[in-house]
Design an enzyme around this catalytic site. Structure first.
Site, PDB file in Angstrom:
ATOM      1  N   TYR A   1      -2.002   0.667  10.681  1.00 54.69           N
ATOM      2  CA  TYR A   1      -2.004   0.163   9.308  1.00 54.69           C
ATOM      3  C   TYR A   1      -0.715   0.519   8.590  1.00 54.69           C
ATOM      4  CZ  TYR A   1      -3.683  -0.842   4.586  1.00 54.69           C
ATOM      5  OH  TYR A   1      -3.830  -1.349   3.308  1.00 54.69           O
TER       6      TYR A   1
ATOM      7  N   SER B   1       0.854  -1.183   0.000  1.00 58.92           N
ATOM      8  CA  SER B   1       0.000   0.000   0.000  1.00 58.92           C
ATOM      9  C   SER B   1       0.890   1.233   0.000  1.00 58.92           C
ATOM     10  CB  SER B   1      -0.896   0.011   1.251  1.00 58.92           C
ATOM     11  OG  SER B   1      -1.562   1.243   1.409  1.00 58.92           O
TER      12      SER B   1
END
Length: 252
Positions: free
Chosen positions: A146, A133
């Protein structure tokens, strides 16, 4: 008639995983669709002529079952299973959310990679694609757990590439920015659909699962000597984590 090459896609029950399974199957791969939700992967496997395996990547016994189903030879592994849970600042974040994110995004990747490396070696021309990501490159408020987990995904990928240098296995990471799927943001916000919708409000044409799947398919189609170390992809409307072009109803 030659035997089709085999690919494994984890987290294949929805979103990017399901789209990736479809894209690889369309390119001629026999795709093993792995995810916790058996009914979903069975439906997907039936649709694309693949094979369904119920698998929790955080459970090593479950992953051993996946390896047994795959067999002795494998050509492509897409470590797609992952997720984000919670959006609280570091000061008030739930450690259980952080633990869950590390378990699935880092240790799950480790479990599956360890279990399937022998089959990838035996395939003679292997490829591992880890789904990272842009959160694995840039920190942002409310994303500490995250971003930490996805930085972990990136570093594991880089380490693996170093450790397997000289072997017939390519190692790639795809790092998407804003991708609108049916579940990711809803899960992150604990089922709050309004909060999930607000993430993409006014963003003209965010990426969708099929866009990311096309990146995986492209990497898998390249010749064996050609390694894509990392591929960062974003919608045109997103220049960086904090720079997103949005339009209002009056603009349209």
């Amino acid at each position: 008639m030659s035997t089709p090459r085999t690919a494994v896609v984890t987290g294949a029950s929805s979103g990017i995983g399901a789209a990736t399974a479809r894209a690889l199957a369309a390119d001629g791969f026999h795709v093993v669709c792995a995810a916790r939700r058996r009914d979903r992967v069975e439906a997907l496997a039936a649709e694309i002529g693949g094979e369904a395996v119920a698998c929790d990547v955080t459970d090593r016994a479950s992953v051993a079952g996946l390896a047994a189903a795959v067999g002795d030879r494998l050509h492509v592994l897409v470590n797609n299973a992952g997720g984000a849970f919670g959006s609280e600042p570091v000061e008030s974040a739930d450690p259980d959310d952080w633990r869950a994110m590390y378990e699935v995004n880092v240790l799950g990747l480790l479990n599956v990679t360890q279990a399937l490396l022998p089959a990838l070696r035996a395939g003679g021309d292997g490829l591992i694609v880890n789904m990272g990501s842009t959160a694995g490159r840039v920190a942002y408020e409310g994303g500490g757990g995250y971003t930490a987990a996805k930085h972990g995904t990136q570093v594991v990928t880089e380490t693996l590439r170093l450790e397997l240098c000289g072997e017939p296995i390519r190692i790639s990471e795809i790092a998407p920015g804003m991708v609108r799927t049916e579940e990711f943001s809803v899960v992150r916000f604990g089922g709050d659909q309004a909060k999930a919708d607000a993430v993409y409000a006014g963003v003209p044409e965010p990426l969708v699962a099929e866009d990311v799947a096309e990146a995986v398919r492209w990497i898998a189609s390249l010749p064996s000597h050609y390694n894509v170390d990392e591929l960062v992809i974003r919608p045109r409307a997103q220049a960086a984590q904090h720079k997103v072009h949005r339009v209002s109803d009056s603009d349209s």
